[in-house]
Design an enzyme around this catalytic site. Structure first.
Site, short mmCIF file in Angstrom:
data_model
loop_
_atom_site.label_atom_id
_atom_site.label_comp_id
_atom_site.label_asym_id
_atom_site.label_seq_id
_atom_site.Cartn_x
_atom_site.Cartn_y
_atom_site.Cartn_z
N GLN A 98 0.81 -1.21 0.00
CA GLN A 98 0.00 0.00 0.00
C GLN A 98 0.85 1.27 0.00
O GLN A 98 2.03 1.25 0.34
CB GLN A 98 -0.93 0.00 1.22
CG GLN A 98 -1.98 -1.08 1.22
CD GLN A 98 -1.48 -2.42 1.71
OE1 GLN A 98 -0.30 -2.57 2.07
NE2 GLN A 98 -2.36 -3.41 1.73
N ALA A 374 -1.86 1.01 12.78
CA ALA A 374 -0.66 0.18 12.72
C ALA A 374 -0.85 -1.13 13.49
O ALA A 374 -1.37 -1.15 14.60
CB ALA A 374 0.54 0.93 13.28
N GLU A 406 -7.43 -0.30 6.83
CA GLU A 406 -7.05 -1.51 7.54
C GLU A 406 -6.91 -1.32 9.05
O GLU A 406 -6.40 -0.30 9.52
CB GLU A 406 -5.70 -2.03 7.00
CG GLU A 406 -5.73 -2.33 5.51
CD GLU A 406 -4.48 -3.06 5.08
OE1 GLU A 406 -4.56 -4.29 4.90
OE2 GLU A 406 -3.43 -2.40 4.95
N GLU A 428 -7.94 -5.24 5.70
CA GLU A 428 -7.76 -6.25 6.74
C GLU A 428 -8.46 -5.77 7.99
O GLU A 428 -8.32 -4.61 8.40
CB GLU A 428 -6.28 -6.49 7.04
CG GLU A 428 -5.53 -7.21 5.92
CD GLU A 428 -4.07 -7.45 6.27
OE1 GLU A 428 -3.63 -7.02 7.36
OE2 GLU A 428 -3.37 -8.06 5.45
#
Length: 941
Positions: A98, A374, A406, A428
């Protein structure tokens, strides 16, 4: 600077940035127009860009590359723009994940998107780019390419999406996983810095395009306006937020140089047409719980090339587009755009932000964002880098092109506005929920859907959505669904996949209650279309074996079934679904039954009769061949079209002996009935099905009814290749139905069964559950139907249905062209597979899958037999009419391929090819013939 000096500078930067994932140094390398012999190897936070008005103004002879670091899964935050690459050795490598876009690049060669050792990558984004050769994405889990031109594309893992891309593979999701839109609904290229011959700099601001395709620059200058540099403030990391806002208030745009900017107040963009353009990943860090940027509800603001890093004090939003409350103001003619803007919560520091990007303006264009909570680095933990949502859209008519979001702790995306569109979504779910109780969207709903369309939205459309799970806390964490939308008539989703990467728990459905559960490593579940509930495709072939649905028109219609049977003679037409009776065994053929069947034939109640059910099994009809032959005249007496007995084991020889005996006795058998339960966990399951059906056709040359096929768990009596799962069953259904629809000798098929959920071995095959609702298998079966005309196909002849069009290994003249012929489909070669691509105007290009870049072509050379006939070859792809074909559908479900240049139809001749008795020549013959040799089945696979 000399090339050697430039190379030394590049190498020094790469040595610092190669592994500095969360460091503070930033680099932008800007090349004046010219030609450079250098090897540009990009590390973290490094951009390389040309300063010309066209990508061809700056040429890099060597490479602009990104290599793997064990794999490429964390190759983030780097970019290349507005230049040409002439790669050493012919291939440039761009192995990224990404936040690593390629924009406005011309690759004069091939482009590899994977590492040298084919390790996984999790990219990626390409726009406004031309690749002369082949793009190889073999191990790229997902990628989005828009408004570009490529020579060819190879490789897919889960979700490859294309919009407005010349040379893109045809639509074929989920096998292979390609989603292809002819155009991009609305787009705008990112602003870029240029310098002219006098040394004057300016920023070029491209105009918006609708229904766009191809690059903006190949056919002339990119439409847009040029802003001289004196209209910009050249921002530096030492500038305070107050100083930057003073420049904005004075009417300046911002050109932000590389570095980290600490902002105690948001950058306040209130003037229409303002450009905030970053070079070298300038990073904005709010320091007082503020937003980093807020944009007023005005026309034409451009935010581009920024990394927004959450500070240690929680921000409600990191970037806001629009006023606090949604207004009715429209900006379609000049939308605000957010391009290559990336968000990060944690990793560099223990950041906090409730929401990353809030959009309340209408008509906003989001073009490649990555919002990332993160999962590693500083402060990564459930309580230390909290963040609820990556993107919230309240505005109407908002379009997202390339949306990567994500690991947020609730919904990754919440879309409340009307008329939203997304082309490509990758997400995700969070890795780290500590327990199911800590991750519940309601008291009765496990987890949070990644992509949520708000309950009040009645119009929304999205293409190419991939959602993945990796719950790594050792807890059985589940998400009820990957995608959640209201079942409104104006909501439509296309080509979705959920994936279980590893860990525990899983995702229970793809969208709402549709799609299989994924709970095993590498498991995938696909849904091709979803619109106000699972769509239903009814076909003349599709049928159902009815255990409980006899006469239930609603249940049968809900599966798309146009016929059904129930292993008896007790049934009737149910709505549009025709009933087909069966003589289960000889004992069922009483005189009364024969009279009833005969009367039903005369009255038109039914037209066909199925023969004995699995006579080779003691627990079924339990009949010898002789007993079946002796009883057969009673079936003939009904006057109904007769299907053969259907043995349980095709290879047992029972059916062969019966057909031989029927021929000897003069008995009538109108079609062949087969039962087939393939090992659907085996990657070769489709070929198993295809092989048995072709074998039956070759033996008897009669239409085939596949009266039982299903994804039954046979492990209790027959070893299976893999572990049965709901997702594998759904995937097989999505592939086998188009196959059965396309095979010319398959007249009908019926799925086993409508309702067998209470039988353990049938849990992966039942179409309805014990609650009376469609299972994921039922949804998959209902939605499946014929494929094409775009996609990957074998082109199988009607008159010679075991032969397929083949790009042979023999050369046709010079220039790399090959001979074309029809050869046995059983060979199974890639050169018997063809990609059909819609090129507009009602025509298709037919490109060989085994020899990429070669297309089916009608030559100007006369075919030796007949007048006005032409030879066929497979030649290098061009834009000429001799490579374009119109697809005409025949009344009996076949296709004719009519060449644009000659007006002739593709025909399989009876002339032997190359001395091979089982291969035939191809020709272009008069389209007025309309014969079976000119009719073709497009068989997916």
């Amino acid at each position: 600077m000399s090339d050697a000096s430039i190379q030394a500078t590049l190498d020094a930067a790469y040595a610092k940035q190669k592994d500095d994932e969360f460091g503070t140094e930033r680099y932008a390398f800007l090349f004046r127009p010219g030609e450079y012999s250098v090897d540009v190897n990009l590390g973290y936070y490094t951009s390389v860009a040309g300063l010309g008005t066209s990508p061809d103004d700056v040429t890099i002879d060597g490479a602009v590359r990104v290599e793997g670091r064990n794999d490429a899964l964390t190759n983030f935050w780097r970019s290349a723009e507005n230049l040409t690459i002439v790669p050493s050795g012919g291939t440039n490598r761009w192995a990224v994940s990404q936040a690593a876009p390629l924009r406005r690049v011309h690759v004069r060669g091939n482009l590899d998107l994977h590492t040298a050792d084919y390790a996984y990558a999790s990219g990626g984004f390409i726009a406004d780019t031309k690749v002369d050769g082949t793009v190889d994405a073999t191990t790229q889990q997902q990628y989005y390419t828009r408004d570009s031109a490529i020579g060819a594309w190879t490789g897919s893992v889960w979700n490859e999406v294309f919009s407005g891309v010349s040379g893109a593979p045809p639509q074929s999701f989920p096998d292979p996983q390609m989603t292809t839109l002819d155009t991009t609904p609305v787009s705008r290229e990112k602003p870029y810095l240029t310098v002219d011959a006098s040394g004057s700099y300016s920023v070029f601001v491209p105009s918006a395009r609708t229904s766009s395709s191809g690059t903006s620059w190949s056919s002339g200058g990119t439409p847009g306006t040029s802003m001289p540099l004196d209209r910009f403030h050249l921002a530096r990391p030492t500038d305070t937020a107050a100083a930057l806002n003073a420049q904005l208030a004075a009417g300046k745009s911002l050109l932000m140089t590389p570095g980290v900017y600490h902002l105690s107040q948001p950058l306040d963009v209130s003037r229409a047409g303002t450009v905030v353009l970053g070079l070298g990943f300038p990073t904005l860090v709010p320091t007082a719980g503020n937003a980093a940027v807020q944009v007023a509800d005005v026309d034409g603001v451009r935010l581009a090339g920024l990394l927004v890093d959450a500070g240690t004090q929680n921000s409600a939003d990191l970037v806001r587009i629009g006023s606090a409350a949604k207004t009715s103001a429209r900006h379609a003619a000049n939308p605000t755009s957010v391009q290559d803007v990336f968000f990060r919560i944690g990793g560099a520091t223990a950041g906090k932000a409730t929401n990353s990007l809030l959009v309340t303006s209408n008509d906003v264009l989001i073009d490649n964002i990555w919002a990332w909570r993160a999962d590693h680095g500083a402060g990564a933990g459930w309580t230390t880098n909290p963040a609820s949502t990556g993107l919230t859209v309240n505005g109407d008519h908002v379009t997202a092109l390339g949306l990567f979001v994500e690991h947020y702790q609730k919904h990754q995306v919440v879309w409340n506005g009307q008329d939203g569109r997304t082309v490509f979504y990758q997400s995700e779910m969070p890795y780290d929920p500590p327990s199911q109780a800590a991750w519940m969207s309601s008291a009765s709903s496990d987890g949070y859907a990644s992509y949520k369309v708000g309950d009040s939205a009645t119009r929304h459309e999205a293409w190419g959505l991939g959602v993945y799970s990796y719950f790594n806390q050792g807890q059985p964490i589940h998400a009820d669904r990957a995608v959640e939308v209201p079942d409104a008539p104006g909501v439509a989703l296309h080509d979705m996949v959920s994936v279980f990467l590893a860990g525990s728990g899983g995702i229970d459905h793809v969208v709402n209650g549709t799609g299989a559960v994924v709970t095993a490593a590498g498991e995938t579940a696909y849904v091709v279309d979803y619109a106000a509930g699972t769509p239903t495709k009814a076909t003349g072939k599709k049928g159902v074996t009815a255990i409980t649905s006899t006469g239930d028109s609603a249940k049968l219609a809900g599966l798309g079934g146009t016929w059904y049977y129930n292993w008896s003679t007790s049934g009737a037409k149910a709505g549009a679904a025709q009933y087909v009776p069966m003589a289960w065994n000889s004992a069922a053929l009483t005189d009364d039954t024969v009279r009833t069947l005969t009367a039903g034939a005369k009255n038109g109640d039914y037209s066909s009769l199925l023969g004995f059910n699995e006579p080779d099994l003691a627990e079924q009809a339990n009949m010898t061949v002789e007993q079946a032959l002796d009883a057969w005249p009673k079936l003939e007496a009904t006057g109904l079209e007769l299907g053969s007995p259907a043995p349980a084991n095709y290879w047992s020889g029972w059916l062969d002996d019966f057909m031989d005996g029927a021929a000897d006795r003069g008995h009538r058998v109108d079609f062949i009935a087969l039962h087939l339960y393939p090992d659907w966990t085996n990657p070769g399951a489709l070929e198993e099905v295809r092989g048995i059906l072709a074998d039956a056709w070759n033996k008897w040359h009669k239409p085939i009814w596949l009266t039982e096929i299903g994804t039954v768990d046979t492990s209790g009596w027959k070893e299976m290749y893999g572990t049965p799962t709901q997702a594998k069953a759904d995937g097989f259904i999505q592939k086998v139905v188009p196959l059965l629809e396309s095979l010319p000798y398959v007249e009908r098929y019926a799925w086993f069964a409508d309702d067998c959920a209470k039988t353990t071995s049938c849990q992966y095959s039942t179409l309805y559950g014990t609650d009376g609702e469609l299972t994921s298998h039922g949804s998959a079966y209902a939605a499946a139907g014929p494929a094409g005309p775009t996609g990957r196909f074998r082109i199988v002849n009607k008159a010679q249905p075991t032969l397929s069009v083949h790009a042979t290994g023999e050369s046709y003249g010079s220039g790399g062209a090959l001979n074309a012929a029809v050869t046995p489909t059983s060979w199974g070669w890639d050169r018997q597979r063809w990609n059909l691509t819609d090129v507009g105007g009602g025509y298709y290009a037919v490109t060989n899958a085994g020899a990429p870049g070669l297309r089916l072509t009608t030559t100007a050379e006369a075919y030796p037999s007949g007048t006005g006939n032409y030879r066929i070859k497979v030649a290098t792809a061009t834009v000429s009419d001799d490579q374009l074909w119109r697809i005409e559908n025949t009344a009996d479900g076949y296709s004719r391929l009519i060449n644009k240049a000659r007006g002739t139809a593709l025909q399989s001749t009876f002339d032997v090819y190359n001395g091979s008795s089982d291969a035939r020549q191809l020709a272009g013959t008069s389209a007025s013939f309309v014969n079976d040799q000119q009719s073709w089945a497009l068989v997916p696979g």
